[in-house]
Design a protein around this motif. Structure first.
Motif, PDB file in Angstrom:
ATOM      1  N   SER A   1      39.023  51.666  37.691  1.00  0.00           N
ATOM      2  CA  SER A   1      39.691  50.417  37.336  1.00  0.00           C
ATOM      3  C   SER A   1      41.103  50.368  37.906  1.00  0.00           C
ATOM      4  O   SER A   1      41.643  49.285  38.143  1.00  0.00           O
ATOM      5  CB  SER A   1      39.727  50.237  35.819  1.00  0.00           C
TER       6      SER A   1
ATOM      7  N   SER B   1      28.403  42.678  48.124  1.00  0.00           N
ATOM      8  CA  SER B   1      29.146  42.255  46.947  1.00  0.00           C
ATOM      9  C   SER B   1      28.287  42.486  45.708  1.00  0.00           C
ATOM     10  O   SER B   1      27.057  42.430  45.774  1.00  0.00           O
ATOM     11  CB  SER B   1      29.500  40.766  47.030  1.00  0.00           C
TER      12      SER B   1
ATOM     13  N   SER C   1      36.075  48.275  47.440  1.00  0.00           N
ATOM     14  CA  SER C   1      37.198  47.573  46.825  1.00  0.00           C
ATOM     15  C   SER C   1      36.671  46.772  45.643  1.00  0.00           C
ATOM     16  O   SER C   1      35.457  46.638  45.473  1.00  0.00           O
ATOM     17  CB  SER C   1      37.891  46.656  47.840  1.00  0.00           C
ATOM     18  N   ARG C   2      37.579  46.265  44.838  1.00  0.00           N
ATOM     19  CA  ARG C   2      37.139  45.477  43.688  1.00  0.00           C
ATOM     20  C   ARG C   2      38.167  44.408  43.369  1.00  0.00           C
ATOM     21  O   ARG C   2      39.353  44.549  43.667  1.00  0.00           O
ATOM     22  CB  ARG C   2      36.901  46.369  42.461  1.00  0.00           C
ATOM     23  N   ASP C   3      37.659  43.343  42.744  1.00  0.00           N
ATOM     24  CA  ASP C   3      38.498  42.257  42.247  1.00  0.00           C
ATOM     25  C   ASP C   3      38.289  42.231  40.741  1.00  0.00           C
ATOM     26  O   ASP C   3      37.261  41.742  40.263  1.00  0.00           O
ATOM     27  CB  ASP C   3      38.090  40.932  42.904  1.00  0.00           C
ATOM     28  N   ASN C   4      39.239  42.779  40.007  1.00  0.00           N
ATOM     29  CA  ASN C   4      39.070  42.895  38.556  1.00  0.00           C
ATOM     30  C   ASN C   4      39.001  41.522  37.884  1.00  0.00           C
ATOM     31  O   ASN C   4      38.325  41.352  36.875  1.00  0.00           O
ATOM     32  CB  ASN C   4      40.200  43.724  37.961  1.00  0.00           C
ATOM     33  N   ALA C   5      39.675  40.547  38.424  1.00  0.00           N
ATOM     34  CA  ALA C   5      39.662  39.211  37.835  1.00  0.00           C
ATOM     35  C   ALA C   5      38.280  38.575  37.942  1.00  0.00           C
ATOM     36  O   ALA C   5      37.906  37.736  37.119  1.00  0.00           O
ATOM     37  CB  ALA C   5      40.694  38.329  38.514  1.00  0.00           C
ATOM     38  N   LYS C   6      37.526  38.977  38.958  1.00  0.00           N
ATOM     39  CA  LYS C   6      36.187  38.428  39.178  1.00  0.00           C
ATOM     40  C   LYS C   6      35.079  39.397  38.759  1.00  0.00           C
ATOM     41  O   LYS C   6      33.899  39.097  38.953  1.00  0.00           O
ATOM     42  CB  LYS C   6      36.007  38.057  40.652  1.00  0.00           C
ATOM     43  N   ASN C   7      35.454  40.565  38.232  1.00  0.00           N
ATOM     44  CA  ASN C   7      34.460  41.593  37.858  1.00  0.00           C
ATOM     45  C   ASN C   7      33.507  41.887  39.012  1.00  0.00           C
ATOM     46  O   ASN C   7      32.295  42.023  38.816  1.00  0.00           O
ATOM     47  CB  ASN C   7      33.672  41.163  36.619  1.00  0.00           C
ATOM     48  N   THR C   8      34.058  41.995  40.190  1.00  0.00           N
ATOM     49  CA  THR C   8      33.253  42.142  41.402  1.00  0.00           C
ATOM     50  C   THR C   8      33.713  43.359  42.201  1.00  0.00           C
ATOM     51  O   THR C   8      34.911  43.615  42.325  1.00  0.00           O
ATOM     52  CB  THR C   8      33.359  40.883  42.269  1.00  0.00           C
TER      53      THR C   8
ATOM     54  N   TYR D   1      33.046  45.385  46.008  1.00  0.00           N
ATOM     55  CA  TYR D   1      32.610  45.141  47.380  1.00  0.00           C
ATOM     56  C   TYR D   1      32.412  46.467  48.105  1.00  0.00           C
ATOM     57  O   TYR D   1      33.028  47.475  47.773  1.00  0.00           O
ATOM     58  CB  TYR D   1      33.653  44.318  48.140  1.00  0.00           C
TER      59      TYR D   1
ATOM     60  N   GLY E   1      41.876  51.606  40.856  1.00  0.00           N
ATOM     61  CA  GLY E   1      41.811  51.510  42.307  1.00  0.00           C
ATOM     62  C   GLY E   1      41.635  52.815  43.044  1.00  0.00           C
ATOM     63  O   GLY E   1      41.582  52.822  44.280  1.00  0.00           O
TER      64      GLY E   1
END
Length: 120
Positions: free
Chosen positions: A53, A21, A70-77, A79, A55
């Protein structure tokens, strides 16, 4: 100022799995592409996987079918799920992100790296 902090590295046996992460924090206006690179001893740093951004993803041939970014844009993270690990995957893994701190200013930021060792 922007910081990228990686986690999830470690020692795993061949055939095993790890999930890395990388969380970005600081003065972030927008994040474009995020990616993972790796550097093995005596070798140059190489791209492992990148995600836009929107995906879209791209992988190094050596990890296709085994790694998933993968990424979680809401968490700026971002993986990196690594399956079917091989000894040749042993390296320090770095995350990178193209971060705009203002509407006009964008730079690439790097994490400090996390060691992944694949060994029996």
């Amino acid at each position: 100022q922007v910081q990228l902090v990686e986690s999830g590295g470690g020692l795993v046996q061949p055939g095993g799995s790890l999930r890395l992460s990388c969380a970005a924090s600081g003065s972030i206006f927008r994040i474009n592409a995020m990616g993972w690179y790796r550097q093995a001893p005596g070798k140059e740093r190489e791209l492992v996987a990148v995600i836009t951004s929107g995906g879209s993803t791209n992988y190094a041939d050596s990890v296709k079918g085994r790694f998933t970014i993968s990424r979680d844009n809401a968490k700026n993270t971002v993986y990196l799920q690594m399956n079917s690990l091989k000894p040749e995957d042993t390296a320090v893994y770095f995350c990178a992100a193209e971060v705009a701190t203002t509407i006009r200013l964008m730079n690439t930021y790097w994490g400090q790296g996390t060691q992944v060792t694949v060994s029996s």
